[in-house]
Design a protein around this motif. Structure first.
Motif, PDB file in Angstrom:
ATOM      1  N   LYS A   1       3.477  -1.435  -7.316  1.00 29.44           N
ATOM      2  CA  LYS A   1       4.897  -1.773  -7.451  1.00 29.44           C
ATOM      3  C   LYS A   1       5.131  -3.224  -7.058  1.00 29.44           C
ATOM      4  CE  LYS A   1       9.449   0.094  -6.311  1.00 29.44           C
ATOM      5  NZ  LYS A   1      10.208   1.105  -5.523  1.00 29.44           N
ATOM      6  N   GLU A   2       4.455  -3.665  -5.986  1.00 30.37           N
ATOM      7  CA  GLU A   2       4.576  -5.062  -5.546  1.00 30.37           C
ATOM      8  C   GLU A   2       4.053  -6.020  -6.622  1.00 30.37           C
ATOM      9  OE1 GLU A   2       2.423  -5.257  -1.928  1.00 30.37           O
ATOM     10  OE2 GLU A   2       3.950  -4.182  -0.744  1.00 30.37           O
TER      11      GLU A   2
ATOM     12  N   SER B   1      -2.737   1.427  -4.888  1.00 28.76           N
ATOM     13  CA  SER B   1      -1.778   2.436  -4.420  1.00 28.76           C
ATOM     14  C   SER B   1      -0.459   2.223  -5.155  1.00 28.76           C
ATOM     15  CB  SER B   1      -1.568   2.293  -2.910  1.00 28.76           C
ATOM     16  OG  SER B   1      -0.951   1.032  -2.631  1.00 28.76           O
TER      17      SER B   1
ATOM     18  N   LYS C   1       2.440   1.793  -3.978  1.00 27.75           N
ATOM     19  CA  LYS C   1       3.206   0.716  -3.334  1.00 27.75           C
ATOM     20  C   LYS C   1       2.690  -0.647  -3.771  1.00 27.75           C
ATOM     21  CE  LYS C   1       4.631  -1.019   1.195  1.00 27.75           C
ATOM     22  NZ  LYS C   1       4.511  -0.879   2.676  1.00 27.75           N
ATOM     23  N   LYS C   2       1.349  -0.779  -3.760  1.00 30.57           N
ATOM     24  CA  LYS C   2       0.739  -2.063  -4.135  1.00 30.57           C
ATOM     25  C   LYS C   2       1.006  -2.385  -5.597  1.00 30.57           C
ATOM     26  CE  LYS C   2      -1.749  -5.664  -3.149  1.00 30.57           C
ATOM     27  NZ  LYS C   2      -1.237  -6.703  -2.218  1.00 30.57           N
TER      28      LYS C   2
END
Length: 295
Positions: free
Chosen positions: A135-136, A130, A132-133
């Protein structure tokens, strides 16, 4: 009836014809053997020529393989040289690599950090993350990269030693692979050598057979020439005897004809005398008279 001379010539001609017949039979026999050995010689010559051609092809292939072996050996030697050079370069490093390595834990070991960075990059490339993932993970990768650069700057010689050690191992492995390839290629070259040796032995054997066939052919050729000259001589002598016999026969025939003509002439004169004297003619007289009239 034959005269003694005529009979003698006839017998001699008969003997010559018998000898000529024997010579012709011998010539035919020798000619067959001569052609047989010639044919065998030519057959062996052709077989040897084909084998020599095959050896030439094998040698060309063997030379190519030997060239490849030399190239591989050169490449292997270059690898060995590079390993020796890298070992010397490794020895010159002043850093206490062992002490540094013992002080490194997972968190500050640059090699492990680099592996973690590569693992994160693999996840980004292969996993369906995803936003978000991802980006982390990118943030984590950035932190690890910064830490790696800081440690790398502080421990350049240690890292350089690791790189040299890795290069040494890779070069040694490459040298071993090349050496295995050299052995394999050399074995292939040996197979060609063994095959060439086998064919060369075969050629030596065939050469001996060819020489023997040529020797027998030459012997039969010489024998044929000698007998042929003897036959020609016999034919010439027989021809001379036949000619002599013909002359004798013609002479006899001519003498007989002259004699017959003389007898006929005498008989004709007798008949003409009887006619003049008006004597009675016999049957033979009439025949003589008629014969003389026809002439």
């Amino acid at each position: 009836m034959q005269t003694d001379e005529n009979k003698k010539l006839t017998n001699k001609i008969s003997d010559f014809n018998r000898e000529i017949s024997i010579l012709r039979n011998k010539l035919n026999e020798i000619s067959s053997l001569k052609e047989k050995w010639f044919s065998e010689k030519e057959g062996l010559k052709k077989e040897i020529s084909e084998l020599i051609k095959h050896i030439k092809e094998l040698r060309e292939k063997k030379d190519q393989i030997n060239k490849k072996v030399q190239e591989l050996k050169k490449e292997r030697d270059e690898c060995h040289k590079k390993v020796r050079e890298k070992i010397e370069e490794f020895k010159k490093l002043s850093v206490d690599r062992k002490g540094l390595k013992e002080r490194f834990n997972r968190e500050f070991n640059p090699m492990i950090i680099l592996e973690d960075i590569e693992r994160l990059e693999t996840r980004i490339e292969t996993e369906a993350l995803s936003f978000k993932k991802e980006k982390e993970i990118m943030k984590e990768k950035k932190i690890l990269k910064k830490k790696y650069d800081e440690i790398k700057e502080k421990n350049k010689e240690f890292l350089k030693g690791n790189e040299i050690s890795k290069e040494i191992n890779e070069t040694r492995k490459k040298a071993e692979e090349i050496h295995d390839n050299v052995k394999k290629t050399a074995e292939e070259s040996q197979k060609y050598f063994d095959e060439i040796k086998k064919i060369s032995d075969k050629i030596d054997e065939l050469n001996k057979k060819q020489e023997e066939a040529f020797k027998l052919f030459t012997e039969k050729k010489d024998e044929f020439t000698k007998l042929n000259l003897e036959l020609e001589k016999k034919l010439e002598e027989a021809g001379g005897l036949t000619k002599g016999l013909n002359i004798v026969n013609q002479t006899k025939k001519k003498d007989r004809k002259v004699k017959e003509e003389d007898i006929l002439k005498d008989r004709t004169e007798d008949v003409e005398e009887k006619i003049k004297k008006k004597k009675k003619l016999t049957k033979d007289d009439l025949l003589v008279f008629q014969s003389n009239k026809e002439e």
